[in-house]
Write an enzyme that holds these catalytic residues in place. Sequence first.
Site, PDB file in Angstrom:
ATOM      1  N   LYS A  68      -2.972  12.035  -3.124  1.00  0.00           N
ATOM      2  CA  LYS A  68      -1.963  12.119  -2.059  1.00  0.00           C
ATOM      3  C   LYS A  68      -0.577  12.431  -2.619  1.00  0.00           C
ATOM      4  O   LYS A  68       0.404  12.474  -1.900  1.00  0.00           O
ATOM      5  CB  LYS A  68      -1.933  10.812  -1.263  1.00  0.00           C
ATOM      6  N   ASP A  90       0.868  -1.176   0.000  1.00  0.00           N
ATOM      7  CA  ASP A  90       0.000   0.000   0.000  1.00  0.00           C
ATOM      8  C   ASP A  90       0.908   1.230   0.000  1.00  0.00           C
ATOM      9  O   ASP A  90       1.518   1.575   1.011  1.00  0.00           O
ATOM     10  CB  ASP A  90      -0.891  -0.043   1.252  1.00  0.00           C
TER      11      ASP A  90
HETATM   12  N1  PLP Z   1      -3.732   3.483   2.845  1.00  0.00           N
HETATM   13  C1  PLP Z   1      -3.114   4.445   3.545  1.00  0.00           C
HETATM   14  C2  PLP Z   1      -1.816   4.138   4.221  1.00  0.00           C
HETATM   15  C3  PLP Z   1      -3.678   5.707   3.626  1.00  0.00           C
HETATM   16  O1  PLP Z   1      -3.064   6.681   4.317  1.00  0.00           O
HETATM   17  C4  PLP Z   1      -4.917   5.954   2.967  1.00  0.00           C
HETATM   18  C5  PLP Z   1      -5.575   7.275   3.099  1.00  0.00           C
HETATM   19  O2  PLP Z   1      -5.326   8.017   4.009  1.00  0.00           O
HETATM   20  C6  PLP Z   1      -5.496   4.931   2.239  1.00  0.00           C
HETATM   21  C7  PLP Z   1      -4.878   3.699   2.208  1.00  0.00           C
HETATM   22  C8  PLP Z   1      -6.780   5.134   1.490  1.00  0.00           C
HETATM   23  O3  PLP Z   1      -6.588   6.052   0.454  1.00  0.00           O
HETATM   24  P1  PLP Z   1      -7.815   6.586  -0.403  1.00  0.00           P
HETATM   25  O4  PLP Z   1      -8.812   7.115   0.588  1.00  0.00           O
HETATM   26  O5  PLP Z   1      -7.223   7.641  -1.269  1.00  0.00           O
HETATM   27  O6  PLP Z   1      -8.344   5.435  -1.170  1.00  0.00           O
END
Ligand code: PLP
Length: 418
Positions: free
Chosen positions: A238, A212
């Site tokens: 992000k 991830d």
């Molecule tokens: N994984 C991590 C480590 C994150 O920080 C986030 C969002 O803060 C996500 C997954 C999920 O991302 P998204 O909401 O853009 O799908």
Amino acid sequence: MSRNNSTINHQPSTISFSHFRADFPILSREVYGQPLVYFDNGATTQKPTCVLETIQRFHNEINANIHRGVHKLSEESTREYENAREVVRSFLNAQKTSEIIFTSGTTASINLVAYSFGEVFVHQGDEVLITEMEHHSNIVPWQLLCERKGATLKVLPFDDNGELMLEKLPELLTLRTRIVAVTQVSNTLGTVNPVREIVRLAHSQNIPVLVDGAQGVKHGIVDVQQLDADFYVFSGHKIYGPTGIGVLYGKEEWLDRMVPWQGGGDMIATVSFRKTTFNELPFKFEAGTANYIGAAGLATALNYYSNIGIDAATAYEDELLRYATQKLTQIEGLKIFGTARSKAAIISFLLENIHPYDTGMILDKMGIAVRTGNHCTQPVIDHFGIDGTVRASLAFYNTFDEVDRLVEALLKVKEMFR
Ligand code: PLP
């Protein structure tokens, strides 16, 4: 307390990033009459003008649905979308564009893998291994899969510094483990995990790994071939790109054997009521009208970030992190959660016994945007037996002076609760 009269001798950055602030229009706005200090980059980053212009230019000059039109606009639109795929491929150093699938974000990418990989490779009695520091979006899709299949979700714990207990990994990787899913950087603790080492250990038992990269993608250059992860996922928003666009990188050898996730237009080769055949990669996993304008915006963001220098930006953020950590730990009664040896510029903390929500609300009134709560990582918060934290997450456009403003504001919060 300003930086000049502080006792900390931070080494000024050899590279200044403050001139890049002008690229981000929102950074010059005020909040409650104070210049905005944006420390919520872990939740979403701000967008440079070039990304905003790409989105507007696309709408103004090109917009047409992709892949299906014979007309000029559709042809141009398709070209921009496929160029964006090539930009992502090159950014991640993937071997082929067929391994780059556009999704709506990290969450969608993980759900796609959990379903499409899980349908084929996870069966009753099998195991899926995640870690204790995952975002909910790297927990719940695997939980749903395990419930559906009668499999077991196993969890690699972290210690009180926020470092994964790697010594426990070998015993957790069993003959029944079908996949490991791990975050590259913890969005709550800031820990930079040794994902290359985790991939190596899992691969020694032929177990694939999903990384991830939601927080990790902007922390240093990502090279998926060098990392050797089987899947790598991230969100555009992000990394200075638009919302609603994200990426799933997957090795072709896995993607080829996985079943489609969603059905619809574009993902098919032929459709009849008797039988449907599926399109080739990557289209097999891109049902319906893609977010082609988002993809173009993401490509602009990735080019922008590459051009300013990813390693230099990361080094600068690391300096900001060191400075902020030193200054914050000088505040009596402030406790930082997440003190791993290797950290990205994310600091979670609590100020005395003041509720994080109260701290966040008061900082907001002083123009400082931080996040409060469990940051979609409830197990991390439970680990420490607390209600939540205040989280300051920094980006290369943040400055040492902004850190000073945070420190000054926190001293005021303390004063108010005295
Ligand atoms: N994984 C991590 C480590 C994150 O920080 C986030 C969002 O803060 C996500 C997954 C999920 O991302 P998204 O909401 O853009 O799908």
